[in-house]
Design a protein around this motif. Sequence first.
Motif, PDB file in Angstrom:
ATOM      1  N   UNK A 146      87.216  88.304 -12.083  1.00 33.84           N
ATOM      2  CA  UNK A 146      87.350  89.552 -12.791  1.00 33.84           C
ATOM      3  C   UNK A 146      87.720  89.236 -14.227  1.00 33.84           C
ATOM      4  N   UNK A 147      86.964  90.309 -15.026  1.00 35.62           N
ATOM      5  CA  UNK A 147      87.159  90.246 -16.679  1.00 35.62           C
ATOM      6  C   UNK A 147      88.571  90.086 -17.067  1.00 35.62           C
ATOM      7  N   UNK A 148      89.576  90.906 -16.585  1.00 34.03           N
ATOM      8  CA  UNK A 148      90.776  90.735 -17.111  1.00 34.03           C
ATOM      9  C   UNK A 148      91.501  89.561 -17.085  1.00 34.03           C
ATOM     10  N   UNK A 149      91.346  88.983 -15.583  1.00 33.07           N
ATOM     11  CA  UNK A 149      91.542  87.787 -15.257  1.00 33.07           C
ATOM     12  C   UNK A 149      90.973  86.582 -15.874  1.00 33.07           C
ATOM     13  N   UNK A 150      89.897  86.719 -16.199  1.00 38.83           N
ATOM     14  CA  UNK A 150      89.201  85.694 -17.243  1.00 38.83           C
ATOM     15  C   UNK A 150      89.861  85.509 -18.524  1.00 38.83           C
ATOM     16  N   UNK A 151      90.204  86.700 -19.294  1.00 37.39           N
ATOM     17  CA  UNK A 151      90.483  86.786 -20.225  1.00 37.39           C
ATOM     18  C   UNK A 151      92.008  86.348 -20.446  1.00 37.39           C
ATOM     19  N   UNK A 152      92.783  86.651 -19.451  1.00 39.40           N
ATOM     20  CA  UNK A 152      94.266  85.938 -19.244  1.00 39.40           C
ATOM     21  C   UNK A 152      94.216  84.456 -19.022  1.00 39.40           C
ATOM     22  N   UNK A 153      93.275  83.927 -18.013  1.00 43.95           N
ATOM     23  CA  UNK A 153      93.221  82.605 -18.102  1.00 43.95           C
ATOM     24  C   UNK A 153      92.898  81.884 -19.400  1.00 43.95           C
ATOM     25  N   UNK A 154      92.131  82.490 -20.270  1.00 40.75           N
ATOM     26  CA  UNK A 154      91.543  81.916 -21.434  1.00 40.75           C
ATOM     27  C   UNK A 154      92.817  81.834 -22.359  1.00 40.75           C
ATOM     28  N   UNK A 155      93.581  82.928 -22.408  1.00 40.22           N
ATOM     29  CA  UNK A 155      94.861  82.923 -23.179  1.00 40.22           C
ATOM     30  C   UNK A 155      95.852  81.760 -23.023  1.00 40.22           C
TER      31      UNK A 155
END
Length: 212
Positions: A146-155
Amino acid sequence: MYSPRAFVETDLDRQLDLIEAHGFGCLMVQDGQGGIEIAHLPFVLDRGVGPHGRLRAHVARANPIWRLATDGRPVVAVFSGPHGYVSARWYEEPTRQVPTWNYAVVHAHGRASGPMDRDDLSALLDDLAAIHERGAAEPWSTRALDRELHESLLQGIVGFAIAIERLEGKFKLSQNRSPADQARVARALAERGRPDDLEMLRWMKPPSGQGR
C-alpha cells in the motif's frame, strides 16, 4: 585480521563473490567512547563502483549506528562464508595432528555516506527484494505495498552507502596441508555433506587458470 600467508585471499573477484553469496554482514563502528556499535544487516554489493565496489544497507532510524557511520569515521563490514570442523582423523597421520576449523571471511573497510534521499532508499529496498526473491515463481516486490504504508516505512529507516577502500580476505581451507591431506579433507567434507561442507569444497577449488 591475523592471516598467515597461506590463507590470505587477494583475488578481488573471489572476495566480492563471497560478499554476494553471504550478503548478511556485521557492520562495526567505533562510538567515540572506546566502545563499538554493531549492527547485523543485509547488504547490497555494487560491483564496479569504485576500485573495490560499494555496499548499501539500511537500519531503523532509531538505531544510533547510522549517525556514527555517516560522520566520516572508518567502518568495517564483516562477511562470513562457509565454515566447519576439520577432524584430525581426516589427516594422513592423525596421531600427529589436532583438529581445526576451516572458514572463509571477508572484511570490507571503508567510509559511509548518507543518509540516502527518498529515491535512493526506495531503490535500495527494491534491489534487496529483487536479490532475495530471485527464483521465486511469483517474486514479491515493494510495488505490492500500500502506498501510504510504503511511505510510512521509508520514514522509519535510514539508508547509507559504504565506499569500500580495502578488502581483507581470509580463506582458511587447508592450503597449509600436504596435497594428500587436502584431498583427504575434501573427501571427508563431501562425505559429511552439510551445506557448509559442500560450499567449502567449491571455495577450495582454485579460480580457473590459477594454482593455490
